[in-house]
Design a protein around this motif. Structure first.
Motif, short mmCIF file in Angstrom:
data_model
loop_
_atom_site.label_atom_id
_atom_site.label_comp_id
_atom_site.label_asym_id
_atom_site.label_seq_id
_atom_site.Cartn_x
_atom_site.Cartn_y
_atom_site.Cartn_z
N GLU A 1 22.05 -16.71 -48.98
CA GLU A 1 22.69 -16.55 -50.28
C GLU A 1 22.15 -15.40 -51.11
N THR A 2 21.05 -14.80 -50.70
CA THR A 2 20.48 -13.72 -51.50
C THR A 2 19.78 -12.70 -50.62
N LYS A 3 19.79 -11.46 -51.08
CA LYS A 3 19.06 -10.39 -50.40
C LYS A 3 17.72 -10.12 -51.08
N LEU A 4 17.46 -10.83 -52.17
CA LEU A 4 16.18 -10.67 -52.85
C LEU A 4 15.04 -11.16 -51.95
N PRO A 5 13.84 -10.59 -52.12
CA PRO A 5 12.68 -11.15 -51.42
C PRO A 5 12.46 -12.60 -51.83
N ILE A 6 12.02 -13.40 -50.87
CA ILE A 6 11.71 -14.81 -51.14
C ILE A 6 10.22 -15.02 -50.93
N SER A 7 9.55 -15.48 -51.97
CA SER A 7 8.13 -15.82 -51.87
C SER A 7 8.02 -17.32 -51.67
N VAL A 8 7.35 -17.71 -50.60
CA VAL A 8 7.18 -19.12 -50.27
C VAL A 8 5.74 -19.54 -50.54
N HIS A 9 5.59 -20.54 -51.38
CA HIS A 9 4.27 -21.06 -51.75
C HIS A 9 4.06 -22.37 -51.00
N LEU A 10 3.19 -22.35 -50.01
CA LEU A 10 2.94 -23.52 -49.18
C LEU A 10 1.86 -24.40 -49.79
N MET A 11 2.27 -25.39 -50.54
CA MET A 11 1.34 -26.37 -51.11
C MET A 11 1.27 -27.54 -50.13
N ILE A 12 0.71 -27.26 -48.95
CA ILE A 12 0.70 -28.23 -47.86
C ILE A 12 -0.63 -28.18 -47.13
N THR A 13 -0.98 -29.27 -46.49
CA THR A 13 -2.12 -29.25 -45.58
C THR A 13 -1.66 -28.64 -44.25
N ASN A 14 -2.60 -28.13 -43.51
CA ASN A 14 -2.32 -27.51 -42.21
C ASN A 14 -1.24 -26.43 -42.27
N PRO A 15 -1.35 -25.47 -43.18
CA PRO A 15 -0.32 -24.43 -43.28
C PRO A 15 -0.20 -23.59 -42.01
N GLU A 16 -1.28 -23.53 -41.24
CA GLU A 16 -1.25 -22.74 -40.00
C GLU A 16 -0.22 -23.26 -39.00
N ASP A 17 0.19 -24.50 -39.16
CA ASP A 17 1.18 -25.07 -38.25
C ASP A 17 2.62 -24.70 -38.62
N TYR A 18 2.80 -24.08 -39.79
CA TYR A 18 4.15 -23.87 -40.29
C TYR A 18 4.49 -22.44 -40.68
N VAL A 19 3.51 -21.57 -40.85
CA VAL A 19 3.80 -20.23 -41.38
C VAL A 19 4.79 -19.47 -40.51
#
Length: 220
Positions: free
Chosen positions: A56-74
């Protein structure tokens, strides 16, 4: 140039596409908060919503991962369209490896710090990242009151960045509004995350315009 990130946590989620279209001409990026109900006491968006938003957008999207184990999802968040990934210092025991994984995959790597986490702890990683996300409220909920002590953290962080000759972005998230935007910029913030100030504000266009005219004391 000061940048403004519109946090969709405060938008009308039933009309997500329309809400983003409404503001995208005036802001620099869309901010996407991911909460797992474990690291923070709330649950928010995940990969399917990001995938839909990316269309829906061409703007950059900044994702803030407020999660444990972020290495599993990046990797999956980058594959679904994230331009910036912010991982928490408090949740990443192998932070150096993680930020380089993010950058190797083509996204910008930011490190987020909670209100109680001192800036000096970033001294061994600051050279390896694109930005720092300073949480100026306790993460988990939109609409909280700004923690005044955050100004000192932003100022100390800007001093560190300047002394090292870096161009590290300083993103501030939490309680940012028309009353404190100017002082945040003067203390070194380069990206302001705003939710209620954008999506719940009839005068958000004027607010964004005034913010972009500000220049901090550390500006060239």
């Amino acid at each position: 140039m000061i940048k403004v990130a519109a946090s969709i946590l405060a938008c009308d989620l039933a009309r997500l596409a329309d809400e983003v279209k409404r503001v995208e001409k005036h802001v620099d990026m869309i901010h996407f908060d991911v909460m797992d109900g474990h690291f923070v006491p709330n649950i928010s968006f995940g990969l399917p919503v990001l995938k839909a938003l990316r269309k829906e957008t061409k703007l950059p999207i900044s994702v803030h991962l407020m999660i444990t184990n972020p290495e599993d999802y990046v990797d999956r968040f980058i594959e679904e369209g994230s331009d910036i990934i912010a991982v928490h210092y408090e949740t990443a025991p192998h932070l150096h490896r993680l930020v380089h994984k993010i950058r190797d995959m083509g996204a910008q790597a930011f490190v987020a710090i909670n209100p109680h986490t001192p800036v000096f702890l970033l001294s061994d990683i600051i050279m390896d990242i694109d930005g720092v996300l300073v949480m100026s409220v306790n993460p988990g909920f939109s609409g909280q009151r700004f923690i005044a002590r955050s100004l000192e953290k932003i100022r100390n962080l800007r001093k560190m960045v300047k002394e090292l000759g870096l161009e590290t972005e300083i993103m501030v998230d939490g309680g940012v509004n028309e009353e404190n935007a100017s002082i945040l910029i003067k203390n070194g913030a380069t990206i302001l995350v705003m939710g209620y100030g954008i999506f719940k504000n009839e005068n958000y266009v004027e607010l964004v315009r005034s913010i972009k005219q500000e220049r901090g004391e550390f500006a060239d």
